[in-house]
Write an enzyme that holds these catalytic residues in place. Sequence first.
Site, PDB file in Angstrom:
ATOM      1  N   CYS A 108       0.794  -1.231   0.000  1.00 27.62           N
ATOM      2  CA  CYS A 108       0.000   0.000   0.000  1.00 27.62           C
ATOM      3  C   CYS A 108       0.830   1.287   0.000  1.00 27.62           C
ATOM      4  O   CYS A 108       0.327   2.345  -0.349  1.00 27.62           O
ATOM      5  CB  CYS A 108      -0.959  -0.011   1.178  1.00 27.62           C
ATOM      6  SG  CYS A 108      -2.069  -1.416   1.107  1.00 27.62           S
ATOM      7  N   HIS A 243      -2.995   7.215   2.929  1.00 26.49           N
ATOM      8  CA  HIS A 243      -3.505   5.941   2.411  1.00 26.49           C
ATOM      9  C   HIS A 243      -4.908   5.715   2.974  1.00 26.49           C
ATOM     10  O   HIS A 243      -5.150   5.841   4.177  1.00 26.49           O
ATOM     11  CB  HIS A 243      -2.559   4.807   2.809  1.00 26.49           C
ATOM     12  CG  HIS A 243      -3.093   3.459   2.466  1.00 26.49           C
ATOM     13  ND1 HIS A 243      -3.742   3.202   1.281  1.00 26.49           N
ATOM     14  CD2 HIS A 243      -3.094   2.291   3.159  1.00 26.49           C
ATOM     15  CE1 HIS A 243      -4.118   1.936   1.257  1.00 26.49           C
ATOM     16  NE2 HIS A 243      -3.739   1.366   2.385  1.00 26.49           N
ATOM     17  N   ASN A 273     -10.380   0.266   0.553  1.00 24.56           N
ATOM     18  CA  ASN A 273      -8.914   0.304   0.490  1.00 24.56           C
ATOM     19  C   ASN A 273      -8.458  -0.228  -0.872  1.00 24.56           C
ATOM     20  O   ASN A 273      -8.572  -1.423  -1.138  1.00 24.56           O
ATOM     21  CB  ASN A 273      -8.349  -0.552   1.640  1.00 24.56           C
ATOM     22  CG  ASN A 273      -6.836  -0.601   1.655  1.00 24.56           C
ATOM     23  OD1 ASN A 273      -6.176  -0.193   0.701  1.00 24.56           O
ATOM     24  ND2 ASN A 273      -6.282  -1.101   2.750  1.00 24.56           N
TER      25      ASN A 273
HETATM   26  N1  COA Z   1     -18.497  -8.161  10.057  1.00 26.20           N
HETATM   27  C1  COA Z   1     -18.940  -8.392  11.303  1.00 26.20           C
HETATM   28  N2  COA Z   1     -18.134  -8.739  12.323  1.00 26.20           N
HETATM   29  C2  COA Z   1     -16.834  -8.839  12.067  1.00 26.20           C
HETATM   30  C3  COA Z   1     -16.298  -8.606  10.790  1.00 26.20           C
HETATM   31  C4  COA Z   1     -17.187  -8.264   9.762  1.00 26.20           C
HETATM   32  N3  COA Z   1     -16.792  -7.989   8.496  1.00 26.20           N
HETATM   33  N4  COA Z   1     -14.969  -8.781  10.833  1.00 26.20           N
HETATM   34  C5  COA Z   1     -14.652  -9.099  12.099  1.00 26.20           C
HETATM   35  N5  COA Z   1     -15.791  -9.142  12.847  1.00 26.20           N
HETATM   36  C6  COA Z   1     -15.921  -9.445  14.268  1.00 26.20           C
HETATM   37  C7  COA Z   1     -14.749 -10.214  14.821  1.00 26.20           C
HETATM   38  O1  COA Z   1     -14.936 -11.590  14.583  1.00 26.20           O
HETATM   39  C8  COA Z   1     -14.807  -9.875  16.306  1.00 26.20           C
HETATM   40  O2  COA Z   1     -15.781 -10.667  16.884  1.00 26.20           O
HETATM   41  P1  COA Z   1     -15.596 -11.203  18.405  1.00 26.20           P
HETATM   42  O3  COA Z   1     -15.513  -9.976  19.265  1.00 26.20           O
HETATM   43  O4  COA Z   1     -16.828 -12.008  18.618  1.00 26.20           O
HETATM   44  O5  COA Z   1     -14.328 -12.012  18.399  1.00 26.20           O
HETATM   45  C9  COA Z   1     -15.325  -8.433  16.301  1.00 26.20           C
HETATM   46  O6  COA Z   1     -15.892  -8.213  14.993  1.00 26.20           O
HETATM   47  C10 COA Z   1     -14.289  -7.378  16.597  1.00 26.20           C
HETATM   48  O7  COA Z   1     -13.166  -7.612  15.819  1.00 26.20           O
HETATM   49  P2  COA Z   1     -11.891  -6.715  15.969  1.00 26.20           P
HETATM   50  O8  COA Z   1     -10.816  -7.311  15.116  1.00 26.20           O
HETATM   51  O9  COA Z   1     -11.591  -6.439  17.379  1.00 26.20           O
HETATM   52  O10 COA Z   1     -12.403  -5.335  15.308  1.00 26.20           O
HETATM   53  P3  COA Z   1     -11.629  -3.998  15.098  1.00 26.20           P
HETATM   54  O11 COA Z   1     -12.328  -2.915  15.783  1.00 26.20           O
HETATM   55  O12 COA Z   1     -10.145  -4.138  15.347  1.00 26.20           O
HETATM   56  O13 COA Z   1     -11.824  -3.773  13.530  1.00 26.20           O
HETATM   57  C11 COA Z   1     -10.623  -3.987  11.464  1.00 26.20           C
HETATM   58  C12 COA Z   1     -11.322  -4.720  12.619  1.00 26.20           C
HETATM   59  C13 COA Z   1     -10.048  -5.034  10.526  1.00 26.20           C
HETATM   60  C14 COA Z   1     -11.645  -3.165  10.728  1.00 26.20           C
HETATM   61  C15 COA Z   1      -9.512  -3.066  12.030  1.00 26.20           C
HETATM   62  O14 COA Z   1      -8.709  -3.768  12.942  1.00 26.20           O
HETATM   63  C16 COA Z   1      -8.646  -2.479  10.937  1.00 26.20           C
HETATM   64  O15 COA Z   1      -9.094  -1.716  10.130  1.00 26.20           O
HETATM   65  N6  COA Z   1      -7.343  -2.814  10.925  1.00 26.20           N
HETATM   66  C17 COA Z   1      -6.443  -2.336   9.905  1.00 26.20           C
HETATM   67  C18 COA Z   1      -6.673  -3.099   8.636  1.00 26.20           C
HETATM   68  C19 COA Z   1      -5.999  -2.464   7.449  1.00 26.20           C
HETATM   69  O16 COA Z   1      -6.059  -1.290   7.269  1.00 26.20           O
HETATM   70  N7  COA Z   1      -5.382  -3.299   6.616  1.00 26.20           N
HETATM   71  C20 COA Z   1      -4.737  -2.875   5.438  1.00 26.20           C
HETATM   72  C21 COA Z   1      -3.499  -2.128   5.738  1.00 26.20           C
HETATM   73  S1  COA Z   1      -2.788  -1.512   4.285  1.00 26.20           S
END
Ligand code: COA
Length: 316
Positions: A108, A243, A273
């Site tokens: 990215c 980004h 993204n």
């Molecule tokens: N829909 C519904 N629930 C979802 C889900 C979805 N698409 N994806 C994950 N969950 C659930 C998980 O299973 C978890 O459930 P649990 O509490 O029962 O275990 C819950 O949601 C919370 O997950 P968590 O990982 O703590 O959420 P978060 O607040 O960290 O958000 C992301 C998850 C991925 C959105 C966030 O961590 C993020 O954006 N990270 C960076 C990713 C990124 O930018 N990647 C590319 C970099 S270039």
Amino acid sequence: MKIIGTGSALPKKVVTNDMLTEFFDTSDEWIRTRTGIETRRILTDESLLDLAISASQRALDAAGLKAEELDYIICSNVNNNYVYPSMSCMVQGAIGATCPCFDIRIACAGFVYAMDIAESFLQTGRAHKILVLAAEEPTRFCHWKQRETSVLFGDGAGAAVVTEGGEYLGARMTTISNTEVLFQRNRLEPTPFEVEGVYVDHPMVMQGREVFRMAVSSCSKEISYLLEETGHKVSDVKYFLLHQANMRIIKGIEQYLGGTDEQYPTTVQKYGNTSSASIAILLDEQVRANAIDRGDLIVMSGFGSGFTTGSLLMKY
Ligand code: COA
């Protein structure tokens, strides 16, 4: 470096969060609140190459240049249907350029790294007119059974034509080897000599929370250092073109650096993204909306798998 033309291209298919509930146990509310994403564009009957060609042609038209006048094409691309030749080679032929070209694969942060390489070519006189392109189809990296990753991405391409005569005030590129938080392993052809278990393909692995933390922390610090090194304040910068991975990451960086919401334009709500294409697309949208004037200071900053971060400060 001076940017003399920009262009972008997106797939025509708009996919809403509600449409994704057909494939995963997810909801519009979850995706909006955790990421800020409302829709994304996903390739259907077009190819990524089609988008790369359109974005490049638009950037050339905006620059008033013919493809034959280009001295180099640098393309940021993680993956596409062709292992080789590179995306830039395919674009070169399609637009009618004759210059050398190459791809870089820095995930990215790739567009910012590509711009920094272009700046070095201009500085040394190796090239005078360069097409810097980013074309990505991250929806094809996702394992479409994993809701954690598949809801985050969209496809797209963005490009800028650059030449000498502007002011490139500074850049910071960092790489911290961390291959665990965000990776994917390709399937390669087996050989009769391969030892089982050495080469294993694996769909995308993303430790979301850790990537989130690293993104906010590295981008915020790198931009701060860059401003400090070049003697600038946040208020001197017209736009921070970050980004577009997650609205909460963008807000986290804004909170650290300060400034106003207007200084942090976003497209993540519309396009998701789009990996390294996201900054190039955002730049093009700002230019086409006449939101950037000549002489405005802009920061571009990207982060991603590696873990890599790239930030630059320049006068538009
Ligand atoms: N829909 C519904 N629930 C979802 C889900 C979805 N698409 N994806 C994950 N969950 C659930 C998980 O299973 C978890 O459930 P649990 O509490 O029962 O275990 C819950 O949601 C919370 O997950 P968590 O990982 O703590 O959420 P978060 O607040 O960290 O958000 C992301 C998850 C991925 C959105 C966030 O961590 C993020 O954006 N990270 C960076 C990713 C990124 O930018 N990647 C590319 C970099 S270039």
